[in-house]
Design an enzyme around this catalytic site. Structure first.
Site, PDB file in Angstrom:
ATOM      1  N   CYS A   1     -11.242 -14.208  31.056  1.00  0.00           N
ATOM      2  CA  CYS A   1     -11.077 -15.551  30.483  1.00  0.00           C
ATOM      3  C   CYS A   1      -9.950 -16.303  31.187  1.00  0.00           C
ATOM      4  O   CYS A   1      -9.125 -15.711  31.892  1.00  0.00           O
ATOM      5  CB  CYS A   1     -10.819 -15.489  28.974  1.00  0.00           C
ATOM      6  SG  CYS A   1      -9.112 -15.119  28.512  1.00  0.00           S
TER       7      CYS A   1
ATOM      8  N   ASP B   1     -26.441 -23.505  -2.108  1.00  0.00           N
ATOM      9  CA  ASP B   1     -26.610 -22.253  -2.852  1.00  0.00           C
ATOM     10  C   ASP B   1     -25.412 -21.978  -3.752  1.00  0.00           C
ATOM     11  O   ASP B   1     -24.372 -22.629  -3.634  1.00  0.00           O
ATOM     12  CB  ASP B   1     -26.788 -21.084  -1.883  1.00  0.00           C
ATOM     13  CG  ASP B   1     -25.540 -20.868  -1.019  1.00  0.00           C
ATOM     14  OD1 ASP B   1     -24.859 -21.866  -0.683  1.00  0.00           O
ATOM     15  OD2 ASP B   1     -25.239 -19.719  -0.678  1.00  0.00           O
TER      16      ASP B   1
ATOM     17  N   HIS C   1      -8.997 -16.941  24.449  1.00  0.00           N
ATOM     18  CA  HIS C   1      -9.221 -15.504  24.680  1.00  0.00           C
ATOM     19  C   HIS C   1     -10.109 -14.883  23.601  1.00  0.00           C
ATOM     20  O   HIS C   1     -11.061 -14.155  23.910  1.00  0.00           O
ATOM     21  CB  HIS C   1      -7.895 -14.753  24.759  1.00  0.00           C
ATOM     22  CG  HIS C   1      -8.099 -13.275  24.833  1.00  0.00           C
ATOM     23  ND1 HIS C   1      -8.382 -12.627  26.014  1.00  0.00           N
ATOM     24  CD2 HIS C   1      -8.142 -12.329  23.865  1.00  0.00           C
ATOM     25  CE1 HIS C   1      -8.574 -11.343  25.767  1.00  0.00           C
ATOM     26  NE2 HIS C   1      -8.434 -11.133  24.475  1.00  0.00           N
TER      27      HIS C   1
ATOM     28  N   CYS D   1      -6.443 -14.823  30.466  1.00  0.00           N
ATOM     29  CA  CYS D   1      -6.135 -13.560  31.144  1.00  0.00           C
ATOM     30  C   CYS D   1      -6.052 -13.716  32.656  1.00  0.00           C
ATOM     31  O   CYS D   1      -5.362 -12.957  33.323  1.00  0.00           O
ATOM     32  CB  CYS D   1      -7.147 -12.489  30.742  1.00  0.00           C
ATOM     33  SG  CYS D   1      -6.918 -11.958  29.023  1.00  0.00           S
TER      34      CYS D   1
ATOM     35  N   GLN E   1     -29.391 -14.678  -1.911  1.00  0.00           N
ATOM     36  CA  GLN E   1     -28.236 -14.226  -2.688  1.00  0.00           C
ATOM     37  C   GLN E   1     -28.630 -12.938  -3.428  1.00  0.00           C
ATOM     38  O   GLN E   1     -29.583 -12.278  -3.035  1.00  0.00           O
ATOM     39  CB  GLN E   1     -27.784 -15.323  -3.663  1.00  0.00           C
ATOM     40  CG  GLN E   1     -27.138 -16.522  -2.979  1.00  0.00           C
ATOM     41  CD  GLN E   1     -25.750 -16.218  -2.381  1.00  0.00           C
ATOM     42  OE1 GLN E   1     -25.157 -15.168  -2.621  1.00  0.00           O
ATOM     43  NE2 GLN E   1     -25.265 -17.152  -1.556  1.00  0.00           N
TER      44      GLN E   1
ATOM     45  N   ASP F   1     -23.169 -25.864   7.524  1.00  0.00           N
ATOM     46  CA  ASP F   1     -23.163 -25.145   6.263  1.00  0.00           C
ATOM     47  C   ASP F   1     -23.346 -26.191   5.147  1.00  0.00           C
ATOM     48  O   ASP F   1     -22.985 -27.345   5.313  1.00  0.00           O
ATOM     49  CB  ASP F   1     -21.808 -24.450   6.141  1.00  0.00           C
ATOM     50  CG  ASP F   1     -21.819 -23.392   5.072  1.00  0.00           C
ATOM     51  OD1 ASP F   1     -22.851 -23.236   4.400  1.00  0.00           O
ATOM     52  OD2 ASP F   1     -20.790 -22.729   4.903  1.00  0.00           O
ATOM     53  N   SER F   2     -23.911 -25.765   4.014  1.00  0.00           N
ATOM     54  CA  SER F   2     -24.276 -26.734   2.983  1.00  0.00           C
ATOM     55  C   SER F   2     -23.107 -27.198   2.129  1.00  0.00           C
ATOM     56  O   SER F   2     -23.220 -28.159   1.383  1.00  0.00           O
ATOM     57  CB  SER F   2     -25.312 -26.116   2.052  1.00  0.00           C
ATOM     58  OG  SER F   2     -24.704 -25.065   1.316  1.00  0.00           O
ATOM     59  N   GLY F   3     -21.995 -26.486   2.200  1.00  0.00           N
ATOM     60  CA  GLY F   3     -20.887 -26.818   1.314  1.00  0.00           C
ATOM     61  C   GLY F   3     -20.881 -25.976   0.051  1.00  0.00           C
ATOM     62  O   GLY F   3     -19.918 -26.008  -0.715  1.00  0.00           O
ATOM     63  N   GLY F   4     -21.944 -25.215  -0.181  1.00  0.00           N
ATOM     64  CA  GLY F   4     -22.011 -24.380  -1.381  1.00  0.00           C
ATOM     65  C   GLY F   4     -20.843 -23.405  -1.462  1.00  0.00           C
ATOM     66  O   GLY F   4     -20.145 -23.340  -2.469  1.00  0.00           O
ATOM     67  N   PHE F   5     -20.625 -22.700  -0.381  1.00  0.00           N
ATOM     68  CA  PHE F   5     -19.553 -21.706  -0.387  1.00  0.00           C
ATOM     69  C   PHE F   5     -18.206 -22.350  -0.676  1.00  0.00           C
ATOM     70  O   PHE F   5     -17.416 -21.860  -1.477  1.00  0.00           O
ATOM     71  CB  PHE F   5     -19.508 -20.963   0.954  1.00  0.00           C
ATOM     72  CG  PHE F   5     -18.421 -19.936   0.998  1.00  0.00           C
ATOM     73  CD1 PHE F   5     -18.594 -18.698   0.385  1.00  0.00           C
ATOM     74  CD2 PHE F   5     -17.206 -20.204   1.611  1.00  0.00           C
ATOM     75  CE1 PHE F   5     -17.585 -17.753   0.401  1.00  0.00           C
ATOM     76  CE2 PHE F   5     -16.192 -19.264   1.624  1.00  0.00           C
ATOM     77  CZ  PHE F   5     -16.381 -18.033   1.020  1.00  0.00           C
TER      78      PHE F   5
ATOM     79  N   GLY G   1     -23.421 -14.502   0.309  1.00  0.00           N
ATOM     80  CA  GLY G   1     -22.844 -13.614  -0.692  1.00  0.00           C
ATOM     81  C   GLY G   1     -22.352 -12.290  -0.152  1.00  0.00           C
ATOM     82  O   GLY G   1     -22.073 -11.366  -0.917  1.00  0.00           O
TER      83      GLY G   1
ATOM     84  N   ASP H   1     -21.454 -16.348  11.941  1.00  0.00           N
ATOM     85  CA  ASP H   1     -20.363 -17.311  12.136  1.00  0.00           C
ATOM     86  C   ASP H   1     -19.154 -16.783  11.410  1.00  0.00           C
ATOM     87  O   ASP H   1     -19.284 -16.057  10.415  1.00  0.00           O
ATOM     88  CB  ASP H   1     -20.699 -18.682  11.543  1.00  0.00           C
ATOM     89  CG  ASP H   1     -20.456 -18.699  10.041  1.00  0.00           C
ATOM     90  OD1 ASP H   1     -21.281 -18.121   9.301  1.00  0.00           O
ATOM     91  OD2 ASP H   1     -19.419 -19.235   9.599  1.00  0.00           O
TER      92      ASP H   1
ATOM     93  N   CYS I   1     -10.485  -8.469  30.939  1.00  0.00           N
ATOM     94  CA  CYS I   1     -10.997  -9.781  30.521  1.00  0.00           C
ATOM     95  C   CYS I   1     -10.930 -10.793  31.659  1.00  0.00           C
ATOM     96  O   CYS I   1      -9.983 -10.803  32.448  1.00  0.00           O
ATOM     97  CB  CYS I   1     -10.185 -10.274  29.323  1.00  0.00           C
ATOM     98  SG  CYS I   1     -10.707 -11.880  28.720  1.00  0.00           S
TER      99      CYS I   1
END
Lengths: 376, 376
Positions: free
Chosen positions: B306, B147, B335, B309, B189, B93-97, B216, B266, B304
């Site tokens: 996993c 962004d 899990h 479980c 955006q 991620d660019s770090g903008g958020f 956004g 994500d 499940c």
């Protein structure tokens, strides 16, 4: 018999012995270090990780499990092995050490110890019968008698009273114990007094336990004093029974203890210091947060083959600790357990090959003498 | 080209598409959920555990890694993949958020954003060029343009200014980007305004990015509004490029997003709620500390497969959480990741088999509609 000790070889150069401890959940090669899983988990580890690092037996704690989640719940779950998904041997401590550590929160009588829970302040009585009842419910392979661990330093008079009570309680534990598939070990006390240690051993051996814990050491005394107590105590214990030095686990103490005839050890030290970012390496201790690790792209220990050292750099580990990431303490815990369990494997090989003194010298030369306490 | 999207199949019943994303570190099947490893570690997990649970690509964060341990250090280590021991694709991620989330700690200008570190209060300038420079040093397979993420709600005027700046910054990012072995995605955006979203997409597509983030969203708006924005936005994006809905990861949003043509997602949600003891199961969410789990010796989810479980009961997990043991949050994290990654696998199979509407209905009937935010 639930647990049988098989003496494989007596060291030519010291009191060290190579042995096998046969238990309902498998055979343990001794001398052995037992990682501590106080609350039914060796902190931050899965059972698979413990096995990958060579753990053959782990320790868990009666006091903690009695208070939370409760012994009956664990019994309902099918016992401690099933509850925590560990199919190898388990030893449970009796809770004596923890209860006596509560200080002002406990009161001792001949019946047992009345104490207040460190969790919610509720009042409980722990007695020899109760400690055994809980441990029968938990279902460990090896359980310990309920003892009174005297503090250090303490007077001869105090130590004598504590040891006499420990012996009477040991007899009551034996009477209360009903499971053929677990072994009850007695615990030697007597503080740092030779006459008391000798008396404790004589009286406990008369009760004929399948193994003996050596308690009341690593409680704040200097290490040479602990070694002195071992020097005159261990030879009095029966050669056909395992000897377990309780709460001791620094690498130097393991080697010194083995050379004095100890077969079993446990300690929170390797896992606790790992969570604080201190690791044991062949070159001594490393504090991972130190600035000189910031751009060190080597592993923690270039001689180590653990998962951590195979895959991660000191720089990454330092980043994880600085950023307070859980993976950091997982990786250091893996490393420290691997380090100690591998050391014990080397010790066993050295006993087999009659090279224990050489191993000892090499270890202390490279690692440096560790002057810290064995730690509880 | 560093990253190439291959459209395998278009769903007959919805906008969903099955695809493959070819990257320097391997091929990712889409739609895909990307676990978040903010600080160069998916919290509490090893890379092996991520792989065992089906993770094909993970996300990491420019803002956090820039501040600690620093991009230069990671470059010296051989790049982020090597530093954190993850050999599959990474998206940064660019770090903008993050920078815009700092609120009063940041100041926006055309040049970039001046902000104070949340770690030590030091002042930094993050610009499009700087964000790209850092991401080139980190060396992820996919990197994001810097962004301006408008808050929700915001005025048309504010949203318009933010989107225009985002487009100008996207062009600057493109100019600054020099690595052929990584793909730079633009970010759409425009808040919840249809005209602005359309304009953002038109202008970004003119710049011709190899993939597009939809930013956004999941910033506090009701879910139906997010779906509405996707309904009119996604069809305007080029069909031969991947579309990534940023910060969205609740199971219902994944399914709804996929059906609207999203390929990548994500979110910290599955790992964050896991650490707080909440797990996703085929029957809905379970809060592990609840008293009704105390003596429940069944696994978290009987459907499940996993690691958790297969090996542990709800009763044991509850004990670990009550005792604040690290193993507890490890097991719930495993899990939840397994649950979401398996859900995405089923989604891909359903697109292939033309049964996505049936899967959707079955899922919502059993799981219950999740009204909570997608979460960041």
């Amino acid at each position: 018999m639930a647990v049988r000790y098989e003496l494989i070889k007596q060291c030519r150069h010291s009191g060290a012995r190579l042995g096998k401890l046969h238990t309902p959940h498998g055979v343990i090669e001794t001398p052995v270090f037992m990682p501590v899983g106080t609350q039914a988990t060796v902190k931050a580890m899965t059972p698979e990780e413990l096995k990958e690092n060579g753990a053959e037996i782990i320790l868990s704690n009666t006091y903690h499990l009695y208070l939370r989640p409760g012994a009956e719940l664990i019994k309902e779950a099918g016992g401690l092995h099933k509850f925590m998904n560990w199919d190898r041997p388990i030893l449970t401590d009796s809770g004596g050490f923890q209860v006596f550590s509560l200080g002002p929160l406990r009161k001792v009588s001949e019946e047992g110890v009345t104490f207040k829970s460190h969790l919610d302040g509720s009042t409980h009585l722990m007695s020899p019968e109760k400690a055994v009842e809980i441990q029968m419910a938990l279902g460990a392979d090896i359980i310990m008698a309920f003892d009174e661990c005297a503090p250090y330093p303490c007077t001869h008079e105090y130590a004598e009273a504590a040891l006499d009570r420990t012996t009477r309680w040991a007899a009551r534990c034996k009477d209360a114990h009903m499971r053929d598939d677990q072994a009850l070990f007695g615990i030697v006390q007597g503080s740092m007094y030779r006459d008391l240690r000798e008396r404790s051993i004589r009286e406990l051996v008369n009760l004929d336990f399948p193994g003996y814990g050596i308690g009341g050491l690593s409680v704040g005394e200097p290490k040479p004093l602990m070694y002195e107590v071992l020097d005159y105590s261990v030879p009095l214990l029966p050669a056909d029974k395992p000897r377990y030095l309780m709460g001791v686990g620094s690498p130097d103490c393991l080697i010194e203890g083995v050379m004095r005839g100890v077969d079993m050890f446990d300690c929170v030290l390797p896992t606790r210091i790992a969570r604080n970012g201190t690791v044991m390496t062949s070159g001594g201790r490393v504090v991972i947060k130190n600035a000189d690790n910031a751009r060190d792209f080597r592993p923690l220990d270039e001689e180590c083959s653990c998962y951590t050292c195979r895959n991660y750099s000191r720089a990454y580990l330092r980043h994880l600790f600085k950023a307070e990431e859980i993976l950091g303490l997982r990786l250091t815990t893996i490393h420290n357990l691997h380090f100690l369990l591998t050391l014990m494997k080397k010790v066993r090989e050295a006993i087999f090959n009659d090279t224990l003194p050489e191993l000892r010298n090499e270890f202390f030369t490279k690692y440096g003498y560790d002057t810290e306490k064995g730690g509880k």
